[in-house]
Write an enzyme that holds these catalytic residues in place. Structure first.
Site, mmCIF file in Angstrom:
data_model
loop_
_atom_site.group_PDB
_atom_site.id
_atom_site.type_symbol
_atom_site.label_atom_id
_atom_site.label_comp_id
_atom_site.label_asym_id
_atom_site.label_seq_id
_atom_site.Cartn_x
_atom_site.Cartn_y
_atom_site.Cartn_z
ATOM 1 N N ASP A 157 10.961 7.469 28.389
ATOM 2 C CA ASP A 157 11.031 8.147 29.672
ATOM 3 C C ASP A 157 9.692 9.109 30.013
ATOM 4 O O ASP A 157 9.466 9.383 28.805
ATOM 5 C CB ASP A 157 12.120 9.337 29.741
ATOM 6 C CG ASP A 157 13.761 8.373 29.796
ATOM 7 O OD1 ASP A 157 13.375 7.313 30.289
ATOM 8 O OD2 ASP A 157 14.557 9.002 29.631
ATOM 9 N N ASP A 164 9.072 12.088 30.343
ATOM 10 C CA ASP A 164 9.584 13.434 30.270
ATOM 11 C C ASP A 164 9.227 13.601 28.624
ATOM 12 O O ASP A 164 8.821 13.100 27.737
ATOM 13 C CB ASP A 164 10.732 13.661 30.652
ATOM 14 C CG ASP A 164 11.930 13.005 29.951
ATOM 15 O OD1 ASP A 164 11.432 12.547 28.871
ATOM 16 O OD2 ASP A 164 13.037 13.024 30.164
ATOM 17 N N GLU A 183 14.221 3.698 24.761
ATOM 18 C CA GLU A 183 14.940 5.111 24.714
ATOM 19 C C GLU A 183 16.271 5.191 25.383
ATOM 20 O O GLU A 183 16.510 4.861 26.667
ATOM 21 C CB GLU A 183 14.187 6.183 25.052
ATOM 22 C CG GLU A 183 14.772 7.559 25.299
ATOM 23 C CD GLU A 183 13.990 8.549 25.962
ATOM 24 O OE1 GLU A 183 12.905 8.384 26.239
ATOM 25 O OE2 GLU A 183 14.582 9.739 26.015
ATOM 26 N N ASP A 237 11.144 14.874 26.426
ATOM 27 C CA ASP A 237 12.060 13.989 25.224
ATOM 28 C C ASP A 237 11.316 12.708 25.226
ATOM 29 O O ASP A 237 11.359 12.316 24.036
ATOM 30 C CB ASP A 237 13.342 13.940 25.920
ATOM 31 C CG ASP A 237 14.394 15.000 25.424
ATOM 32 O OD1 ASP A 237 13.656 15.951 24.750
ATOM 33 O OD2 ASP A 237 15.346 15.227 25.911
#
Ligand code: 1YM
Length: 716
Positions: free
Chosen positions: A538, A540, A465, A542
């Site tokens: 990641d 998180d 990403e 997103d």
């Protein structure tokens, strides 16, 4: 036993039921060509009936457990349960048991019980031992023990029990039979008691309790309740009427399954909240000599196909001959009906297989005496005889269903004809797009940093990403075998996009070209350039979203990649903990707490959790609290004390790690953890995908809010 009703009359062969004394046939070496993971009988070895009279002990099982249960990890641990449950399910399918109960005890022993006939206990003519002891302590063929109904485990009823025994530190089998209770105990496959006759009892059945052997398994108590109920629920759907009770004494959870509608209820469950086109689902259950074909299907307004195929209760993720027969007949039946009713012109465009699969939810379950499995994961049915049987059952019964239910038939035809029109329109559009050069020249995308290895089996592709993490990954990787493809931003929402739109999307295009297997109808998993495709996003929300988007993409358009086990999810660390010269990378909050506890107790176990250079730990270092701000300024509280005892950095993104850190924590095959994505629970995956990707925004939002953390560990 007179009170026991067969679950399904047609599955019970009464001629066999009267056979009282089981006949043992012994096979050497023991082989069990069923349930996918067990070794297959090799015809080339030239065994014949006269060769298979020798009993073999359980040593080979303990020597090479992987051969028998697939692995000695958590999957293998659960496999033990499946083996024992199979025997109870077989007994239910034979019409002798009505109930299967499973308990996970607090001490990680497992009990499985059924109310069938009970494993035979009488003296065995060859071994002069109780049949029970023979069954539990030898690798035997098992199937010739009398066999009423189906021997689901590929004709080898009870074979798995001895394998489980061999791999158990301790096991007890209790049998209720002919008014008596019997029991025997074992240690690592060897009897430690004789077969004891106990009190008089009215109970009939078999109860097996065991504790997996810590000498064999990496862990012996990591049972997942969810994995267990998923499997048992599926078995309950496939064995209509059987009662399945599950209890987890560790958490107090329990479940109860009973599906009188069998796979018809399964289809209803799979179709879930999708808009239905025909309702209730079509259903047929047909016995043809010693084969049984059971089909249920329902059309929905969805665009994807959801077909689950089983042979002898084993999920065939790669399909096989039964699926081929079903699809061919489905297409033919719908075309015939369409033409007969002037919905399709006699020499117009006929419906294709693709058209009739759109929106289809179906479960296909066949039972057959000698299942042959093939394919990469042994989960593809190869028996040719079943193809024509499924084909004729579908032709006859689905054909009649259409004739007898004209309203439903009309609705189904409208749906598949719409799919056909969309296909023709999409083809026209695609041709235009392709002419414009959608997958132009198929040269590898510029941002792909390829590896030098050319053997796909040895090559890995990291899908990363963002450009900055992509940069770190490119510098940190081992370029010999690791390729990096950075993807910018969110890739297209593939659930909603059409194929031609997707090909036009740059991120998707790069991915498709980098993978090398094409897409859509032309997709060929054998051309894939990497056999480990690792999604690295990641930790998180997103990142979780992008991960789900990618999984959806693979699930919808390249499912064979998942079937083959090529797809993985990287596990970057959540925190770095620094203490003096030492540094730990930790992958969960739990692990973080553990490390902090250890630091606090100055009782450092200097092994697996440590990554990177180890400094020397002195008593002084561990005792002294580190003052000052940590990178994140986190204040650590341990057992009531407000002391800063270590520097803790929370990694919000991959980009926060330098190339060396990324390599050592997340990419180095020696040290990293990667999660393999499986389609084991594809039904749930599909549900999650639909919730997350469908048109309805509200449930998606709610799901992401509720599951932000869980999504990070999505195990499809
Ligand atoms: C909790 C596990 O093993 N149940 C079970 C196993 C058998 C029978 C009944 C059974 C089968 C037959 C005849 C037959 C097994 N029998 C054999 C063997 N539950 C569990 N319930 N009588 C009883 O197939 O003819 C192996 S397992 F070898 F005797 F056939």
């Amino acid at each position: 036993m007179a009170s026991k009703k067969p679950i399904k009359k047609s599955t019970t062969k009464s001629s066999n039921k009267s056979r009282k004394t089981p006949k043992v046939e012994v096979l050497r070496p023991a082989t069990k060509p069923a349930r996918g993971s067990l070794p297959e009988a090799k015809k080339s070895d030239g065994y014949s009936a006269k060769d298979i009279q020798v009993l073999e002990g359980l040593k080979p099982v303990r020597k090479r457990p992987g051969m028998y249960i697939g692995s000695t990890g958590v999957a293998g641990l659960h496999h033990l349960i499946w083996e024992i449950v199979d025997n109870s399910i077989d007994e239910a399918m034979a019409g002798h048991a009505t109930k299967v109960a499973l308990v996970v005890h607090k001490d990680a022993t497992i009990t499985v019980e059924d109310d069938g006939r009970g494993i035979p206990v009488d003296k065995h003519p060859i071994t002069k031992k109780s049949a029970l002891e023979t069954i539990m302590t030898t690798l035997h063929a098992g199937g010739k023990f009398g066999g009423g109904g189906y021997k689901v485990s590929g004709g080898l009823h009870g074979v798995g029990a001895s394998v489980v025994n061999a791999l158990s530190e301790w096991m007890r089998v209790e049998v209720g039979k002919d008014g008596r209770a019997y029991s025997q105990e074992y240690k690592r496959g060897e009897p430690i008691t004789s077969v004891k006759q106990g009190d008089a009892t009215k109970w009939t059945g078999t109860r097996v309790t065991w504790k997996a052997d810590k000498e064999i398994f990496e862990t012996v108590d990591n049972y997942s309740y969810k994995t267990i109920i998923d499997h048992l629920r599926q078995q309950a759907y496939l064995t209509k009427g059987v009662i399945v009770d599950v209890k987890d004494e560790r958490s107090g959870e329990s479940d109860h399954f009973k599906f009188d509608g069998g796979i018809k209820e399964y289809v209803t469950h799979l179709a879930g909240s999708k808009n239905k086109i025909n309702e209730p689902p079509f259903y047929v259950d047909k016995q043809i000599k010693d084969h049984r074909v059971e089909i249920s299907l329902q059309y929905t307004e969805d665009f994807n196909e959801n077909l689950y195929a089983f042979a002898n209760n084993i999920h065939n993720t790669e399909g096989g001959t039964h699926v081929v027969g079903f699809r061919a007949a489905l297409t033919r039946t719908l075309n015939n009906y369409g033409k007969k009713n002037n919905l399709i012109k006699e020499n117009g465009d006929a419906l294709t297989g693709e058209d009739v699969r759109e929106g289809l939810v179906a479960v296909l379950s066949v039972k057959l005496p000698n299942p042959q499995f093939e394919g990469q994961t042994k989960s593809k049915l190869g028996n040719t005889e079943i193809r024509t049987m499924v084909e004729s059952v579908t032709n006859d019964y689905f054909g009649s269903y259409l004739e007898e239910n004209p309203t439903q038939a009309r609705r189904i035809l409208n749906k598949v004809l719409l799919a056909a029109r969309a296909r023709l329109a999409a083809r026209a559009a695609r041709e235009t797009v392709l002419r414009k050069g959608a997958l132009e020249g198929m040269t590898l995308p510029g941002k792909l940093a390829d590896c030098s290895e050319r053997d796909p089996a040895k090559s890995e592709l990291y899908i990363v990403e963002g450009d900055s993490a992509g940069g770190s990954a490119k510098q940190g990787r081992d370029r010999n075998f690791q390729a990096i493809l950075p993807l910018r931003g969110k890739i297209l929402n593939v659930e909603r996009a059409q194929l031609d739109k997707m090909i036009a999307n740059n991120e998707i295009k790069s991915l498709v070209i980098a993978l090398g297997g094409g897409i859509g109808e032309q997709f060929d998993v054998d051309k894939i350039r990497y056999h480990r495709i690792i999604v690295m996003t990641d930790a998180d929300v997103d990142g979780a979203h992008i991960r789900v988007l990618l999984l959806t993409f693979f699930y919808r358009y390249m499912r064979d990649i998942i079937n083959r086990g090529y797809l993985y999810i990287a596990q970057p660390p959540l925190y770095s903990i620094k203490k003096g010269k030492e540094q730990w990378y930790v992958y969960s909050d739990e692990e973080k707490e553990k490390i902090l506890e250890r630091i606090k107790a100055a009782d450092l176990e200097k092994k697996s959790l440590k990554v990177g250079k180890k400094g020397k730990t002195t008593d002084e270092e561990t005792d002294v609290a580190v003052e000052g701000e940590t990178a994140e300024g986190e204040e650590v509280t341990v057992e009531g004390g407000h002391k800063k005892i270590a520097d803790i950095q929370r990694y919000k993104g991959l980009g926060e790690m330098n190339p060396e850190q990324l390599w050592s924590t997340t990419m180095d095959p020696e040290r990293r953890t990667i999660l393999q994505v499986t389609v084991e629970s594809a039904a749930q995956a599909d549900e999650i995908f639909s919730t997350l990707m469908g048109d309805d925004v509200a449930p998606r939002k709610k799901f992401i809010q509720d599951n932000a953390a869980a999504v990070a560990n999505l195990d499809i």
